[in-house]
Design an enzyme around this catalytic site. Structure first.
Site, PDB file in Angstrom:
ATOM      1  N   ARG A   1       0.823  -1.198   0.000  1.00 34.03           N
ATOM      2  CA  ARG A   1       0.000   0.000   0.000  1.00 34.03           C
ATOM      3  C   ARG A   1       0.866   1.260   0.000  1.00 34.03           C
ATOM      4  O   ARG A   1       2.070   1.199   0.210  1.00 34.03           O
ATOM      5  CB  ARG A   1      -0.929  -0.007   1.217  1.00 34.03           C
ATOM      6  CG  ARG A   1      -1.936  -1.156   1.175  1.00 34.03           C
ATOM      7  CD  ARG A   1      -2.726  -1.259   2.459  1.00 34.03           C
ATOM      8  NE  ARG A   1      -3.726  -2.319   2.383  1.00 34.03           N
ATOM      9  CZ  ARG A   1      -4.471  -2.730   3.394  1.00 34.03           C
ATOM     10  NH1 ARG A   1      -4.331  -2.170   4.585  1.00 34.03           N
ATOM     11  NH2 ARG A   1      -5.352  -3.696   3.247  1.00 34.03           N
TER      12      ARG A   1
ATOM     13  N   GLU B   1      16.658 -14.873  -2.656  1.00 33.74           N
ATOM     14  CA  GLU B   1      15.207 -14.995  -2.858  1.00 33.74           C
ATOM     15  C   GLU B   1      14.434 -14.430  -1.673  1.00 33.74           C
ATOM     16  O   GLU B   1      13.270 -14.757  -1.466  1.00 33.74           O
ATOM     17  CB  GLU B   1      14.833 -16.468  -3.067  1.00 33.74           C
ATOM     18  CG  GLU B   1      15.073 -17.374  -1.861  1.00 33.74           C
ATOM     19  CD  GLU B   1      16.473 -17.982  -1.857  1.00 33.74           C
ATOM     20  OE1 GLU B   1      16.644 -19.038  -1.226  1.00 33.74           O
ATOM     21  OE2 GLU B   1      17.387 -17.425  -2.486  1.00 33.74           O
TER      22      GLU B   1
END
Length: 594
Positions: free
Chosen positions: A494, A505
């Protein structure tokens, strides 16, 4: 110290007073204050239990005792001025201190009332109230007030409001208060409905009530060209709950966040070998968002007196031509940049040339422009236009010029594009902010959370069995999976949050303003976004996540604790999210079971 002259204490024993009715004596003894009567010779004729408890003497022991013998020489000397006046018929009320029989100094308020009979003073009544707790409470409250005032005055870009249960302002202090159109002296001591204008009190009252009920409420408000983040919450002042609002000017912070996000978008376009026109279009969109103006444009100087609008956001109005052929006296800021090579501000007026007339016809009233240079030569201009004559200021122009220096990298050659990625601090493979940006942002957010008392959570995410992807499908496919996972993580994040590639990773997601429960929900959104759709060439991929809130981390640090929770998620079977607190509890349970 000279002891005041007083009536001699060498007098005959006093006759006993008639016993008071039991009901009256009970009433006197039930009064928590000291109640007594001293005759004009300053001898005690009456005292209640509170007197006896204070001085460790009962009424019979005190009867006939001279007041000096009870108080001691020093305190008697201090009080004698009041005794003289009450014996002259003047009631006295005064504050002071008394040392009780246990040697503790107590704050008191004393009342001396003359006993006038037949026109003569027979003695005086005494009422002494212990006000120690009230005095100490007032001092503690004043200390709290002074502390909040000092906080508000010392921090730039902040103001603090303190209000009580009646929604009356106790403190209104801070450098930014007048930006809202209010002054301390007109707010303090008044109710919010008496002070605030334009229905603002109705808007704020539910938030203030929530703060008094123990909740923390945050919201944003734009005032002019500034953006403020306001947080209302409860604070304790001498055992009572009052509400506090802290307002922080977050304009530059929001603009910086938009800048980094915009630079990321531009650098992503460059990494994808987008056409120069597409990059310019992206620049126009980003610049308009960052500076919150009516339009933004990228113009290229295609001749000594010619400027072509390469891109404009929103789309180029029909009344404007894409090519401007101008004279040296034309008004628009872009023309000034072409003539001087320096940033410029301009206000459009009739008669300012063809370009100015076109801008006026489109509804624009002012412009700001900064030069774009490529390989050391003036290439074009980055311009803002506004339908207001006052929104574009020298400060805005300065920020625009700084951004233009980054934009000129974006529209240059491949080496310049690489420099832009460095400026944007973006991980090339994933398109996310890199570890350096993450660590800088984490330091800022940690400091901000400590200063403002706000929440901060972190999520550490790791692709499950990623080595199998590389071993089974090759490192090229593995790189594509990393980039695709990063894209899905960016989609679920957001505004104001940061998702960065931490290494290999592993990814880290910072969530300012979120507690661990909200962060756990965010981690689940990320996990489902990755696991819900297969990846081209690799099939289904899953994530494990660890969540930690700053206040839970302690000395270990928020990332270390989130990583600890990630390890617990892996240990529990992968493809799941776990909070640090839950991970620690699970380990403790295992230890007990063992």
């Amino acid at each position: 110290m000279t002891t005041p002259r007083t009536p001699t204490t060498e007098t005959a024993p006093l006759p006993p007073l008639p016993e008071l009715p039991a009901q009256i004596q009970a009433v006197l003894n039930g009064i928590p204050a000291m109640v007594g009567y001293w005759d004009k010779d300053l001898r005690n004729r009456l005292s209640n239990d509170a007197y006896g408890e204070w001085f460790k003497a009962d009424a019979r022991q005190m009867h006939g005792l001279h007041i000096r013998d009870l108080l001691g020489e020093e305190l008697f000397a201090e009080n004698y001025q009041y005794i003289e006046k009450v014996l002259a018929g003047e009631p006295q009320i005064f504050g002071g201190t008394l040392v009780d029989a246990d040697g503790k100094t107590r704050y008191t308020q004393a009342s001396y009332v003359p006993d006038l009979q037949g026109g003569e003073i027979q003695g005086f009544f005494v009422l002494v109230t212990d006000i120690t707790e009230r005095v100490l409470s007032e001092r503690r409250q004043q200390r709290d007030v002074d502390r909040y005032r000092a906080l508000a005055r010392s921090v730039p870009g902040v103001f603090v409001l303190l209000f009580d249960s009646e929604l009356r302002y106790l403190i209104a202090e801070g450098q930014e208060l007048e930006t809202f159109g209010y002054r301390s002296d007109e707010m303090e001591g008044r109710l919010i409905h008496e002070v605030l204008r334009d229905n603002l009190a109705e808007e704020l009252e539910p938030r203030y009530r929530a703060a008094l009920a123990g909740q923390e409420v945050s919201w944003s408000r734009r005032i002019g060209d500034r953006m403020y983040r306001l947080t209302a919450g409860p604070v304790q002042s001498d055992g009572e709950t009052v509400g506090m609002v802290v307002a922080v000017d977050v304009t530059e912070r929001r603009r910086q966040e938009k800048t980094w996000a915009g630079l990321h978008e531009i650098s992503t376009a460059i990494a994808r070998n987008a056409a120069p026109a597409d990059i310019a279009e992206q620049v126009a969109v980003v610049v308009r968002s960052i500076f919150d103006v009516d339009s933004a444009a990228v113009s290229r100087f295609s001749g000594p007196m010619v400027a072509d609008i390469v891109a404009m956001a929103p789309a180029l109005p029909s009344v404007l031509s894409r090519r401007h052929i101008f004279a040296p006296t034309d008004a628009p800021a872009t023309v000034r940049v072409a003539m001087t090579g320096k940033p410029a501000l301009s206000v459009y007026v009739p008669g300012g040339g063809l370009a100015a007339e076109q801008m006026l016809a489109a509804g624009f009233r002012s412009s700001a422009a900064a030069p774009i240079r490529v390989s050391g030569s003036l290439w074009g201009a980055l311009a803002l236009t506004s339908k207001s004559e006052t929104n574009l200021t020298p400060a805005v122009l300065n920020q625009l010029a700084q951004f233009a220096e980054l934009v000129e990298i974006a529209i240059g050659n491949a080496e310049a594009r690489s420099s832009l990625e460095l400026q944007a601090s973006t991980d090339v493979l994933s398109g996310l902010p890199n570890r350096r940006v993450l660590e800088e942002r984490l330091a800022r957010e940690t400091e901000l959370a400590a200063a403002e008392g706000t929440k901060l959570s972190a999520i550490v995410l790791d692709i499950d069995h990623f080595k199998r992807v590389n071993d089974s499908f090759g490192h090229l496919t593995g790189d594509k999976v990393l980039a695709a996972v990063a894209g899905r993580l960016r989609e679920v994040a957001r505004q104001g949050e940061v998702v960065a590639r931490f290494g290999g990773e592993e990814f880290v997601w910072l969530l300012p303003g979120s507690n661990s429960e909200e962060a756990l929900q965010a981690a689940e959104r990320a996990r489902l976004a990755v696991a819900s759709r297969p990846f081209e060439g690799a099939g289904t991929i899953t994530l494990s996540a660890g969540v930690c809130e700053l206040q839970e981390a302690g000395a270990l640090g928020i990332l270390a604790c989130a990583d600890h929770a990630l390890y617990a998620s892996k240990h529990a079977g992968r493809n799941r999210s776990m909070r640090y607190r839950a991970a620690v509890a699970a380990e403790a349970q295992q230890d007990r079971s063992a």
